[in-house]
Design an enzyme around this catalytic site. Structure first.
Site, PDB file in Angstrom:
ATOM      1  N   GLU A 130     -16.354   6.581   3.851  1.00  0.00           N
ATOM      2  CA  GLU A 130     -15.757   5.925   5.022  1.00  0.00           C
ATOM      3  C   GLU A 130     -15.763   6.868   6.213  1.00  0.00           C
ATOM      4  O   GLU A 130     -16.045   8.053   6.077  1.00  0.00           O
ATOM      5  CB  GLU A 130     -14.342   5.422   4.717  1.00  0.00           C
ATOM      6  CG  GLU A 130     -13.321   6.510   4.439  1.00  0.00           C
ATOM      7  CD  GLU A 130     -11.909   5.955   4.301  1.00  0.00           C
ATOM      8  OE1 GLU A 130     -11.506   5.088   5.087  1.00  0.00           O
ATOM      9  OE2 GLU A 130     -11.198   6.419   3.390  1.00  0.00           O
ATOM     10  N   LYS A 145      -2.563   6.762   1.307  1.00  0.00           N
ATOM     11  CA  LYS A 145      -2.487   7.095   2.735  1.00  0.00           C
ATOM     12  C   LYS A 145      -1.516   8.262   2.872  1.00  0.00           C
ATOM     13  O   LYS A 145      -0.385   8.108   3.327  1.00  0.00           O
ATOM     14  CB  LYS A 145      -2.024   5.881   3.529  1.00  0.00           C
ATOM     15  CG  LYS A 145      -2.494   5.938   4.980  1.00  0.00           C
ATOM     16  CD  LYS A 145      -2.287   4.611   5.663  1.00  0.00           C
ATOM     17  CE  LYS A 145      -2.684   4.684   7.122  1.00  0.00           C
ATOM     18  NZ  LYS A 145      -4.141   4.592   7.321  1.00  0.00           N
ATOM     19  N   ARG A 192       0.832  -1.208   0.000  1.00  0.00           N
ATOM     20  CA  ARG A 192       0.000   0.000   0.000  1.00  0.00           C
ATOM     21  C   ARG A 192       0.864   1.255   0.000  1.00  0.00           C
ATOM     22  O   ARG A 192       0.505   2.262  -0.593  1.00  0.00           O
ATOM     23  CB  ARG A 192      -0.959  -0.008   1.191  1.00  0.00           C
ATOM     24  CG  ARG A 192      -2.020   1.081   1.084  1.00  0.00           C
ATOM     25  CD  ARG A 192      -3.105   0.926   2.123  1.00  0.00           C
ATOM     26  NE  ARG A 192      -2.577   1.039   3.470  1.00  0.00           N
ATOM     27  CZ  ARG A 192      -3.268   0.766   4.570  1.00  0.00           C
ATOM     28  NH1 ARG A 192      -4.527   0.358   4.463  1.00  0.00           N
ATOM     29  NH2 ARG A 192      -2.729   0.893   5.749  1.00  0.00           N
TER      30      ARG A 192
HETATM   31  C1  LIG Z   1      -5.237   3.844   7.500  1.00  0.00           C
HETATM   32  C2  LIG Z   1      -6.651   4.177   7.188  1.00  0.00           C
HETATM   33  C3  LIG Z   1      -7.689   3.250   7.342  1.00  0.00           C
HETATM   34  C4  LIG Z   1      -7.487   1.885   7.949  1.00  0.00           C
HETATM   35  O1  LIG Z   1      -6.626   1.062   7.222  1.00  0.00           O
HETATM   36  P1  LIG Z   1      -6.001  -0.222   7.936  1.00  0.00           P
HETATM   37  O2  LIG Z   1      -5.094  -0.793   6.917  1.00  0.00           O
HETATM   38  O3  LIG Z   1      -7.102  -1.127   8.283  1.00  0.00           O
HETATM   39  O4  LIG Z   1      -5.280   0.291   9.131  1.00  0.00           O
HETATM   40  C5  LIG Z   1      -8.964   3.622   6.962  1.00  0.00           C
HETATM   41  N1  LIG Z   1      -9.228   4.855   6.483  1.00  0.00           N
HETATM   42  C6  LIG Z   1      -8.271   5.773   6.323  1.00  0.00           C
HETATM   43  C7  LIG Z   1      -8.624   7.110   5.794  1.00  0.00           C
HETATM   44  C8  LIG Z   1      -6.945   5.473   6.672  1.00  0.00           C
HETATM   45  O5  LIG Z   1      -5.990   6.384   6.512  1.00  0.00           O
END
Ligand SMILES: *Cc1c(COP(=O)(O)O)cnc(C)c1O
Length: 340
Positions: free
Chosen positions: A222, A186, A83
């Site tokens: 989300e 991210k 990722r």
């Molecule tokens: C990091 C993150 C998540 C959760 O991802 P995981 O891999 O499950 O930790 C969900 N939403 C956002 C906006 C994030 O930055």
């Protein structure tokens, strides 16, 4: 570096604590250098560094656990490495290979063994890999030098109340991402964009925000820092398909576990006005793992999901299954754990 710490493992929050050190590796002249251990948590940086002005920065979050058998394990670090490459690609950065990423994580844990919470405390070691563009650039262009930093901090459960349902607010005044923006990456800036809506929701008494899709504002995207999952009374696990959400590894993992439990996993757009189809809703991510959501306020409509004081049975089972694997109480049949 082997002092024994008397940390109050059971009452750790989610915050930075000083440790023995962190690791750094730099990308210079077209290649990655060595993994170096550093102690001083302040780093010298050029005032014109690209990451500071133009936000060329992305990060990851993953956890290490002490298992029942006393081993220290990382949970699915290969997925985080992949990722990070995806995020880096979107914002024109170089990212380390899976091997290098995992080597850096491994080293960061090894120098901080005494900060890995013992089995049975409910705590874990949070790892924060951070990738930044460090070149001094005033004109807008990608940096040609980068640093990968991995620091760790021991953490307790993310929410102080633990596995207790919360109420969310659908935020329509702000978006955290654009339809073809950086929501899937991210990247640091996404969080800057979600601070104000998060603060405004808190002021109104909602601990978490649910963002609508940024194009039509009629579908679920989300939560501020976690993915949306929901259970229907006829055994379906639903999660939105959207181009602007972050692809959560927790969500991906829970989908596998849900299928094994006989649930039908469905990824499809979820209309905000169809939330009444669900009997359980959860917010999922590495930090909090799974937070049950007992109500969602959408305009003047309040959708409720089960008992406001007790998490639903299906989400509870999924949560226990995931934690059971992470703590080595349930066989790791998918080889998700990497021993350190
Ligand atoms: C990091 C993150 C998540 C959760 O991802 P995981 O891999 O499950 O930790 C969900 N939403 C956002 C906006 C994030 O930055």
């Amino acid at each position: 570096m082997s002092t024994t710490h008397q940390l109050d493992w059971k009452n750790l929050g989610f915050q930075y604590l000083p440790t023995n050190g962190f690791v750094q590796l730099d990308f210079v002249d077209g290649q990655w250098g060595q993994v170096e251990v550093k102690q001083d948590p302040y780093m010298p940086m050029h005032i014109a560094a690209n990451c500071l002005h133009y936000g060329q920065a992305c990060f990851e979050g993953l956890k290490a656990f002490t298992t029942k058998a006393g081993k220290v394990v990382l949970f699915r670090p290969d997925r985080n490495a992949e990722r990070m490459r995806l995020s880096a690609e979107r914002i024109c950065m170089e990212a380390p290979s899976n091997e290098l990423f995992i080597e850096a994580c491994r080293k960061a844990i090894e120098i901080n063994r005494d900060f890995v919470p013992p089995y049975g405390t409910g705590a874990s070691l949070y790892l924060r890999p951070l990738l930044i563009g460090t070149e001094a650039t005033v004109g807008i262009k990608p940096s040609s030098t980068f640093s990968l930093i991995v620091f760790v901090t021991p953490v307790g459960p993310y929410y102080k109340d633990g596995f207790r349902p919360v109420e969310a607010l659908v935020m329509e005044d702000y978006d955290r991402a654009a339809p073809q923006g950086t929501g899937r990456a991210k990247m640091a800036g996404n969080y800057a964009a979600s601070l104000k809506p998060g603060m405004e929701a808190k002021k109104k008494g909602y601990p978490i925000v649910l963002f609508a899709d940024p194009k039509e504002h009629s579908y679920v995207d989300e939560f501020g820092t976690s993915n949306f999952i929901a259970i229907t009374p006829n055994g379906e696990y639903k999660t939105p398909s959207s181009s602007s959400i972050l692809q959560s590894i927790t969500n991906e993992t829970l989908q596998v576990l849900a299928q094994e439990m006989g649930l039908t996993v469905i990824r499809e757009p979820i209309a905000l006005n169809s939330l009444d189809q669900f009997s359980e809703v959860g917010a999922v991510g590495t930090a909090a793992v799974l937070t049950p959501v007992h109500a969602i306020q959408y305009r003047d409509r309040k959708f409720t999901f089960g008992d406001p004081d007790v998490a639903g049975a299906t989400l509870t089972r999924l949560y226990q299954q995931l934690q059971g694997i992470q703590y080595g109480e349930i066989p790791d049949t998918h080889e998700w754990l990497v021993e350190i």
